[in-house]
Design a protein around this motif. Structure first.
Motif, mmCIF file in Angstrom:
data_model
loop_
_atom_site.group_PDB
_atom_site.id
_atom_site.type_symbol
_atom_site.label_atom_id
_atom_site.label_comp_id
_atom_site.label_asym_id
_atom_site.label_seq_id
_atom_site.Cartn_x
_atom_site.Cartn_y
_atom_site.Cartn_z
ATOM 1 N N UNK A 171 -2.528 -6.341 10.433
ATOM 2 C CA UNK A 171 -1.292 -6.326 11.229
ATOM 3 C C UNK A 171 -0.855 -4.874 11.421
ATOM 4 N N UNK A 172 -0.122 -4.577 12.516
ATOM 5 C CA UNK A 172 0.404 -3.221 12.701
ATOM 6 C C UNK A 172 1.347 -2.834 11.560
ATOM 7 N N UNK A 173 2.078 -3.808 11.017
ATOM 8 C CA UNK A 173 3.009 -3.518 9.913
ATOM 9 C C UNK A 173 2.239 -3.096 8.660
ATOM 10 N N UNK A 174 1.128 -3.782 8.398
ATOM 11 C CA UNK A 174 0.291 -3.431 7.252
ATOM 12 C C UNK A 174 -0.238 -2.002 7.383
ATOM 13 N N UNK A 175 -0.633 -1.646 8.605
ATOM 14 C CA UNK A 175 -1.180 -0.291 8.838
ATOM 15 C C UNK A 175 -0.083 0.756 8.661
ATOM 16 N N UNK A 176 1.130 0.448 9.121
ATOM 17 C CA UNK A 176 2.240 1.410 8.975
ATOM 18 C C UNK A 176 2.549 1.611 7.495
ATOM 19 N N UNK A 177 2.433 0.534 6.706
ATOM 20 C CA UNK A 177 2.802 0.601 5.286
ATOM 21 C C UNK A 177 1.738 1.320 4.457
ATOM 22 N N UNK B 288 -10.149 -12.978 0.242
ATOM 23 C CA UNK B 288 -10.185 -11.775 -0.604
ATOM 24 C C UNK B 288 -9.132 -10.746 -0.235
ATOM 25 N N UNK B 289 -8.599 -10.843 0.978
ATOM 26 C CA UNK B 289 -7.620 -9.849 1.462
ATOM 27 C C UNK B 289 -6.484 -10.589 2.137
ATOM 28 N N UNK B 290 -5.271 -10.025 2.028
ATOM 29 C CA UNK B 290 -4.140 -10.643 2.719
ATOM 30 C C UNK B 290 -4.110 -10.152 4.165
ATOM 31 N N UNK B 291 -4.037 -11.117 5.113
ATOM 32 C CA UNK B 291 -4.002 -10.765 6.535
ATOM 33 C C UNK B 291 -2.885 -9.754 6.805
ATOM 34 N N UNK B 292 -1.697 -9.988 6.220
ATOM 35 C CA UNK B 292 -0.540 -9.106 6.466
ATOM 36 C C UNK B 292 -0.843 -7.663 6.058
ATOM 37 N N UNK B 293 -1.670 -7.492 5.017
ATOM 38 C CA UNK B 293 -1.953 -6.139 4.521
ATOM 39 C C UNK B 293 -2.940 -5.389 5.403
ATOM 40 N N UNK B 294 -3.982 -6.089 5.877
ATOM 41 C CA UNK B 294 -5.083 -5.359 6.521
ATOM 42 C C UNK B 294 -5.278 -5.664 8.009
ATOM 43 N N UNK C 29 -17.728 -14.512 7.091
ATOM 44 C CA UNK C 29 -16.737 -15.064 8.021
ATOM 45 C C UNK C 29 -15.348 -14.871 7.397
ATOM 46 N N UNK C 30 -14.321 -15.339 8.087
ATOM 47 C CA UNK C 30 -12.948 -15.129 7.605
ATOM 48 C C UNK C 30 -12.449 -16.285 6.755
ATOM 49 N N UNK C 31 -12.673 -17.521 7.261
ATOM 50 C CA UNK C 31 -11.989 -18.663 6.656
ATOM 51 C C UNK C 31 -12.902 -19.599 5.879
ATOM 52 N N UNK C 32 -14.216 -19.329 5.831
ATOM 53 C CA UNK C 32 -15.080 -20.178 5.008
ATOM 54 C C UNK C 32 -14.810 -19.840 3.543
ATOM 55 N N UNK C 33 -15.309 -20.700 2.642
ATOM 56 C CA UNK C 33 -15.064 -20.466 1.219
ATOM 57 C C UNK C 33 -15.529 -19.058 0.828
ATOM 58 N N UNK D 199 -9.962 0.334 16.491
ATOM 59 C CA UNK D 199 -9.671 -0.308 17.787
ATOM 60 C C UNK D 199 -9.902 -1.809 17.647
ATOM 61 N N UNK D 200 -9.073 -2.404 16.792
ATOM 62 C CA UNK D 200 -9.182 -3.831 16.465
ATOM 63 C C UNK D 200 -7.851 -4.461 16.855
ATOM 64 N N UNK D 201 -7.913 -5.644 17.450
ATOM 65 C CA UNK D 201 -6.675 -6.353 17.803
ATOM 66 C C UNK D 201 -6.160 -7.042 16.542
ATOM 67 N N UNK D 202 -4.979 -6.617 16.086
ATOM 68 C CA UNK D 202 -4.407 -7.206 14.870
ATOM 69 C C UNK D 202 -3.494 -8.358 15.226
ATOM 70 N N UNK D 203 -3.145 -9.156 14.228
ATOM 71 C CA UNK D 203 -2.212 -10.265 14.450
ATOM 72 C C UNK D 203 -0.899 -9.700 14.970
#
Ligand code: OAD
Length: 228
Positions: free
Chosen positions: A39-45, A31-37, A21-25, A144-148
């Protein structure tokens, strides 16, 4: 007796199939930062990092089998006297593998999307930066994933279903991500009875009238029995 049931599922329904899951312990967002993996900005970077993340998810999902909860929902959809609409936030294909029809509001690992022309095609197991679009040829293929920051899919259709339902169930979701977290309120507004199934209370538990606490593989099949 309900005539139209809308069921929202989240990562918790696939946990017992071995998908994290995403938010369980120890979950994915520990393990991963949401912003990095995610978001469209993470993908552009750093597209290579994002592709590696989803390639890993795709490899894990390819090995997973539906569990008793997925199978029970598919049976409910087949055998219930009224209509059963399943909406999932999950990007795995375990509802389909169990034989259910499902609306993927956050996209699907099995699908690739061209950021240039919007064409969709079956994602290869491993995607890489510059993935060529089979329709327009641009090297703009992405998961084809909906990012934040992006709009979830099929929202109009889902809202229509919520307005017409008389029973709403949420299974294995933490109730932290909108718009899905607000579906319970929309269903209540439409006059539906509401039930939450989770290992523990979620952030939106207070909005539900009924609660079944326990692992999805146990509580979902017994709930389905009461409806058939
Ligand atoms: P979360 O990881 O936020 O929440 C999972 C929920 O499942 C928690 O409330 C757990 O208590 C519950 N759970 C865990 N194991 C369970 C089990 N065996 N049986 C029943 N419940 C169990 O996952 P989601 O709510 O699905 O979006 O997350 C929503 C969205 O946030 C995801 O679609 C993803 C994520 O960021 C995107 O990536 C766009």
């Amino acid at each position: 007796m309900a005539e139209k049931i809308v069921i929202l599922t989240g990562a918790g329904i696939s946990a017992e199939s071995g998908l994290g899951t995403f938010r369980d312990e120890g979950g994915l967002w520990a393990q991963h930062r949401i912003e990095d993996v995610a978001t469209p900005e993470g993908f552009a970077k750093d597209p290579a990092l994002v592709h590696r993340f989803y390639n890993m998810r795709r490899a894990e999902a390819a090995k997973a089998q539906p569990n008793a909860a997925h199978l029970a929902l598919a049976r409910l959809q087949r055998e219930f006297s009224g209509e059963v609409v399943i909406v999932t936030q999950n990007v795995d294909a375990l509802h389909e593998a169990a034989g259910a029809e499902v609306i993927h509001m956050h996209g699907a690992l099995a699908s690739a999307l061209c950021a240039a022309c919007g064409h969709r095609w079956g994602a290869p197991l491993v995607m890489a930066p510059g993935e060529p679009c089979p329709a327009c040829g641009a090297g703009a293929g992405r998961p084809d994933i909906v990012w934040f920051g992006e709009m979830p899919y099929f929202m109009e259709q889902i809202e229509d279903h919520l307005l017409g339902c008389d029973l709403f169930a949420a299974i294995g979701t933490s109730g932290q991500v909108y718009p899905a977290a607000g579906f319970v309120q929309q269903a209540r507004y439409a006059g539906a009875r509401t039930i939450e199934m989770n290992l523990r209370d979620s952030d939106s538990s207070h909005a539900f009238e009924d609660h079944l606490i326990g692992p999805a593989s146990k509580v979902v099949p017994s709930w389905v029995e009461t409806l058939l």
